[in-house]
Design a protein around this motif. Structure first.
Motif, short mmCIF file in Angstrom:
data_model
loop_
_atom_site.label_atom_id
_atom_site.label_comp_id
_atom_site.label_asym_id
_atom_site.label_seq_id
_atom_site.Cartn_x
_atom_site.Cartn_y
_atom_site.Cartn_z
N TYR A 465 36.09 17.18 47.94
CA TYR A 465 36.71 18.48 48.21
C TYR A 465 35.64 19.56 48.11
O TYR A 465 35.02 19.72 47.06
N MET B 28 41.11 39.34 42.40
CA MET B 28 40.93 37.89 42.39
C MET B 28 41.57 37.24 43.59
O MET B 28 41.09 36.21 44.09
N HIS B 36 38.52 30.39 49.38
CA HIS B 36 39.42 29.45 50.06
C HIS B 36 39.05 29.27 51.53
O HIS B 36 39.48 28.32 52.18
N SER B 48 32.53 33.88 44.96
CA SER B 48 32.75 32.91 43.89
C SER B 48 32.29 33.49 42.55
O SER B 48 32.97 33.33 41.53
N HIS B 51 34.67 36.28 41.48
CA HIS B 51 35.94 35.68 41.08
C HIS B 51 35.83 35.13 39.66
O HIS B 51 36.75 35.29 38.85
N TYR B 138 39.03 24.15 37.27
CA TYR B 138 38.22 24.31 38.48
C TYR B 138 36.79 24.71 38.07
O TYR B 138 35.80 24.14 38.52
N HIS B 161 45.90 25.54 42.07
CA HIS B 161 45.38 26.90 41.90
C HIS B 161 45.77 27.78 43.09
O HIS B 161 46.21 28.92 42.92
#
Ligand code: HEM
Lengths: 504, 204
Positions: A465, B28, B36, B48, B51, B138, B161
Motif C-alpha cells: 500500500y 488535517m 490520499h 505529509s 499533517h 499509520y 483512517h
C-alpha cells in the motif's frame, strides 16, 4: 576561457614536476615502489613472462586468482543450483561466449583462452597487469599498439576505476552498452555523476566498496545482496565486504528527515538515490534487435547507420539498436535471487522471454524494491526445440563474416554442446540489470511525489500500500457521495427555511 | 416573541479548545486528502509532514480537553438522553419551518439538546478515537512488528483512517449548517466566540 584553462595547465605542470621529482607515481600508502625493483628492470617477452616475475614475490597471487569468478567465468548459484558465469549464461547483447571465446576473452584476466584446451591451472597465464597497470598503456588487443611491458611492470599499483573500467565499462561489446550504471564517465566523474567517485571529492575507486580478500572481489551480479539489515559493517562482526550502501551508512541513515528511514524495509537505497541511469556522458543500449542483422550494401559489404547523436542504430553484424541517456529505471521486487533462462531451457516464444528474472515479492522480508535497467531485444531461438539459440559470430566462419544465420547457429550450438534443429526464428527477450552505481548527490534524490502519486514511478509495483498511489475507489465514492448528499441536504433545508421564514 | 436573556455557556478553555480543534481538523482534512492523492496542493512531502505536525497538536489538545472534561465534570454534558429527543427532531424537520419554538432551552448545566448530545458523543467516542488510533498506527507503521501487530495491513489502517476522515467531514458539514439555525444565522457562532448565548426568558 583563459581563466578556465589556466588552472588546468597549472595542475598539469605541477603533476609533471612532481612525477619528475619522485621518479614515478607510487600509490599513496604503498610500502613498495616497484620502479626500484631490479627484477623488473629487464625486457619482457610476453605477458606470462611478466607474471612469472610478479609471482617470484607474490607467491600465492595466481592461485588466489584461480578461485575467483574473474578467472573461472563460472559460478554456481547455491540458491538455485544453476551453473552461471560468463562461460555459461546467454544474454541479449552478444548472446554467448562459448564458440566466440577467443574474442570475448580479451576481457578475461588471463592469457591465451582461445578454446576448451585453455589450462585454468596455469599460474603464468594469470594476467596481473590488466588490473594493476597504472600507466593506462597496457592492452592485450592485437589491434592496439603493443605496450612497453617493462614500463608497465615498473609502474604496477592498486586497481583503479580505469583498470576495472577497461572491461566493466565496456560490457556488451562497447562503451556503456550493457549496464546503464557503468560507463567511461566513471573514469573521472564529477560529483553529479557519482557522489562517491567524484574525482575532486571522495575519489573512491571500485575497490573502495568492492573490497577484496585474497584477490576475491566482493559483490556479484549473480547473487547480489538485495537487502542488508546488519547496519554498518564492523570488522570481526561481518564478512568485511563493503558492497552494500548499509555497510557504511547503516540502515537508519537519514538524520534530518527521519521519516525516510521508515522506507528502508521496503526500498533499496538505490531506488531514490539513483533517480536515473546513464547520467554521465554516455547513452546505454536499450534495444538490440538481432533479427534485422545481415542487411548488406549493394556491393555486399556490411553497413552501419548512426543517428543525430552519433549513436550507431544499425550494424549489419548486429542488427538494430536504440540508445538512451538519463533513463528512468523500472522498479521490481528483488530478494537477491536471479533465475536465468539457460541454453537448453524450454522457452515460450509466444511471449516475451525473460533471459533472467529477479525473484522476490512484497511479502518477502529479504526483498526490496530495486531500480533496474531492462534490456530488451530480439534474438534467435530454435523453433523445433523451443530453446534459445546462440550463434558463432566471430572468425571467418562466424555470422559477422558470413551473414548467414543457419550455419552460424549450428556452429555456435555445437560448440556450446546444445541441440540445434536447424529451424530458427527470433524471439523478443528481456534482461534485468540492477542499478546500483552512479549515486546522485542528495539534492537529486527522488522526492516523495515521484512515487506517492497516481501514475508515479511505483505504478507497476504490486503488493504494497503506497499512500497517495493507492485508495479503495469504493470508499472514495461512498465518502465523497455521502459528503455531497449531506451538503445537498443542508442546502435544501436552508432553502426551505428561507421560503417558510415568515411562518409562525 | 419572548425576551432574550444572556447566559454564559462556553468557558474560555472550551472555546479555545473548540476553535483550535476546528482549525486543526479542517487543516488535517486538507493535508490528509492530499496525502490520499485527491489533489496536489503542498506537495506530498509537505502535506505529509504538516499533517503529522498537526496530528501531534491535535492529540495534545485532546489530552488537555479530556483532562478538562473530567476535572470540571463537563463530560456529563455528553451523556445521551432520549428525553425530548422526538421533540427536537420534530422541531428540525417541521417546527423550524412553521415557526414553532425550539423545544430545548440550554442552561449552563445542560448546554446541548438531545440530538447534539448524541452527535457530539459519537464524535468523541467513535470518530475521534477511530481517527487518532488509526492515525497513530499509520504513523508508527514500521514499529508494528515490534509491537506484536505484524499481522496488520497498512491498506486496512489507511482505509479506517480515511473512512473516519470522511465521517469527520460529513459531521463538519452538518455541524456548521446547524449553527445557522439559532435565533439569527450567526448567533450560535457568536456564542462560541464570546461564550455568551441568549435564551428565551421563561414567560411565567
Ligand atoms: C490524531 C490524529 C491523526 C493522526 C495521528 C493522523 C496521522 C496520519 C498519518 C500518519 C497519515 C499518513 C501520512 C503519510 O503517509 O505520510 C495520515 C493520512 C491521512 N489522514 Fe490523518 N491523522 C490524524 C487525523 C486526521 C484527520 C483529523 C483527518 C481529516 C479530517 C485526517 C485525514 C487523513 C487522510 C484523508 C489521510 C490519507 C489516507 C490515505 O490515503 O492513505 N487525518 N494521517
Amino acid at each position: 576561457m583563459a581563466y578556465k584553462i589556466l588552472p588546468t595547465l597549472y595542475s598539469f605542470a605541477l603533476l609533471i614536476a612532481l612525477s619528475v621529482i619522485s621518479g614515478t607515481a607510487v600509490a599513496a600508502g604503498s610500502t613498495a615502489d616497484h620502479s626500484t625493483f631490479e627484477g623488473l628492470k629487464r625486457s619482457f617477452e610476453s605477458g606470462p613472462d611478466v607474471t612469472r616475475a610478479c609471482l617470484e614475490c607474490h607467491t600465492e597471487a595466481a592461485r588466489q586468482i584461480h578461485k575467483t569468478t574473474h578467472w573461472t567465468w563460472e559460478y554456481e548459484n547455491p540458491k538455485t543450483g544453476q551453473l552461471l558465469g560468463k562461460k555459461n549464461v546467454v544474454n541479449n547483447f552478444c548472446l554467448s561466449t562459448s564458440s566466440n571465446i577467443a574474442a570475448c576473452s580479451t576481457c578475461h584476466i588471463g592469457y591465451g583462452w582461445k578454446d576448451d584446451t585453455f589450462d585454468f591451472t596455469s599460474e603464468q597465464n594469470v594476467d596481473c597487469l590488466v588490473c594493476h597497470d597504472t600507466t593506462g598503456t597496457y592492452t592485450k588487443d592485437p589491434k592496439n599498439k603493443a605496450p612497453d611491458l617493462t614500463k608497465v611492470a615498473l609502474n604496477v599499483g592498486p586497481t583503479s576505476r580505469a583498470t576495472c573500467g577497461e572491461c566493466h565499462f565496456k560490457g556488451g561489446g562497447g562503451e556503456a552498452v550493457k549496464h546503464g550504471d557503468l560507463d567511461p564517465s566513471l573514469d573521472n566523474p564529477d560529483i553529479f555523476v557519482d557522489v562517491h567517485m567524484d574525482k575532486d571529492g571522495l575519489d573512491f575507486v571500485c575497490s573502495t566498496c568492492h573490497s577484496t580478500d585474497q584477490h576475491a572481489v566482493a559483490g556479484s551480479r549473480y547473487t547480489p545482496k538485495a537487502s542488508d539489515n546488519h547496519g554498518i559493517d564492523v570488522p570481526g562482526k561481518s564478512d568485511g565486504a563493503r558492497t552494500t550502501c548499509q555497510s557504511c551508512h547503516g540502515d537508519v541513515p537519514h538524520v534530518k528527515n527521519a521519516k525516510l528511514n521508515d522506507h528502508t524495509d521496503k526500498l533499496a537505497c538505490q531506488t531514490c538515490h539513483i533517480p536515473e541511469y546513464s547520467r554521465g556522458d554516455y547513452a546505454s543500449k536499450e534495444w538490440w534487435d538481432w533479427s534485422t542483422a545481415g542487411q548488406l550494401k549493394a556491393d555486399n559489404t556490411p553497413l552501419s547507420k548512426v543517428d543525430a547523436n552519433n549513436h550507431e542504430i544499425y550494424n549489419s553484424k548486429k542488427g538494430d539498436f536504440r540508445w538512451e541517456n538519463n533513463v528512468i529505471p523500472e522498479y521490481v521486487w528483488f530478494n537477491g535471487t536471479v533465475r536465468y533462462t539457460l541454453l537448453g531451457d524450454k522457452i515460450d516464444p509466444t511471449n516475451v522471454v525473460p533471459i533472467n528474472s529477479f525473484e522476490g515479492s512484497a511479502d518477502d522480508p529479504e526483498a526490496r524494491i530495486w531500480p533496474v535497467k531492462v534490456m530488451r531485444g530480439k534474438q534467435p531461438y530454435d523453433r523445433a526445440n523451443m530453446t534459445l539459440a546462440v550463434p558463432h559470430t566471430v572468425g571467418k566462419d562466424g555470422f559477422w563474416q558470413t551473414f548467414e544465420w543457419k550455419p552460424s547457429l549450428a556452429r555456435g550450438m555445437a560448440a556450446a554442446g546444445a541441440k540445434f534443429s536447424g529451424e530458427y526464428d527470433f524471439v523478443e527477450t528481456t534482461m534485468m540489470w540492477p542499478i546500483t552505481h552512479m549515486v546522485a548527490p542528495r539534492e537529486q534524490a527522488l522526492g516523495c511525489d515521484s512515487c506517492h502519486a497516481r501514475n508515479g514511478r511505483m505504478e507497476a509495483v504490486a503488493g504494497v500500500y503506497i499512500p497517495g498511489r493507492d485508495s479503495l475507489p469504493l470508499l472514495d465514492t461512498l465518502g465523497f457521495g455521502l459528503l455531497g448528499l449531506t451538503f445537498a441536504g443542508t442546502l435544501f433545508h436552508g432553502v426551505m427555511r428561507f421560503i417558510f421564514r415568515n411562518r409562525g | 416573541m419572548a425576551d432574550l436573556k444572556p447566559i454564559y455557556v462556553f468557558k474560555r478553555f472550551e472555546r479555545f479548545w473548540h476553535w483550535s480543534q476546528a482549525a486543526l481538523i479542517m487543516f488535517m482534512a486538507l493535508t490528509g486528502f492530499e496525502v490520499h492523492g485527491t489533489y496536489m496542493l503542498f506537495g506530498f512531502e509537505q502535506a505529509s509532514s504538516l499533517h503529522t505536525t498537526a496530528a501531534w497538536a491535535l492529540i495534545g489538545l485532546w489530552l488537555f480537553a479530556i483532562f478538562w472534561h473530567l476535572t470540571t465534570g463537563e463530560w456529563k454534558q455528553y451523556i445521551p438522553t432520549t428525553e425530548n429527543m422526538m421533540g427536537v427532531m420534530r422541531y428540525y424537520s417541521i417546527g423550524i419551518f412553521t415557526g414553532a419554538p425550539h423545544p430545548f432551552k440550554p442552561t449552563q448545566l445542560n448546554k446541548h439538546n438531545p440530538m447534539q448530545r448524541v452527535a457530539y458523543l459519537l464524535f468523541k467516542v467513535v470518530m475521534a478515537p477511530m481517527i487518532w488510533i488509526s492515525g497513530l498506527l499509520y504513523l508508527y507503521y514500521n514499529a508494528w512488528a515490534d509491537w506484536g501487530l505484524g499481522e496488520l495491513d497498512l491498506s486496512v489502517i489507511a482505509l479506517i483512517h480515511t473512512a473516519a476522515a470522511f465521517m469527520l467531514l460529513i459531521f463538519l458539514v452538518g455541524h456548521v449548517y446547524l449553527t445557522t439555525t439559532g435565533h439569527t444565522l450567526f448567533s450560535q457562532i457568536k456564542a462560541m466566540i464570546t461564550g455568551w448565548d441568549e435564551v428565551e426568558e421563561d414567560p411565567q
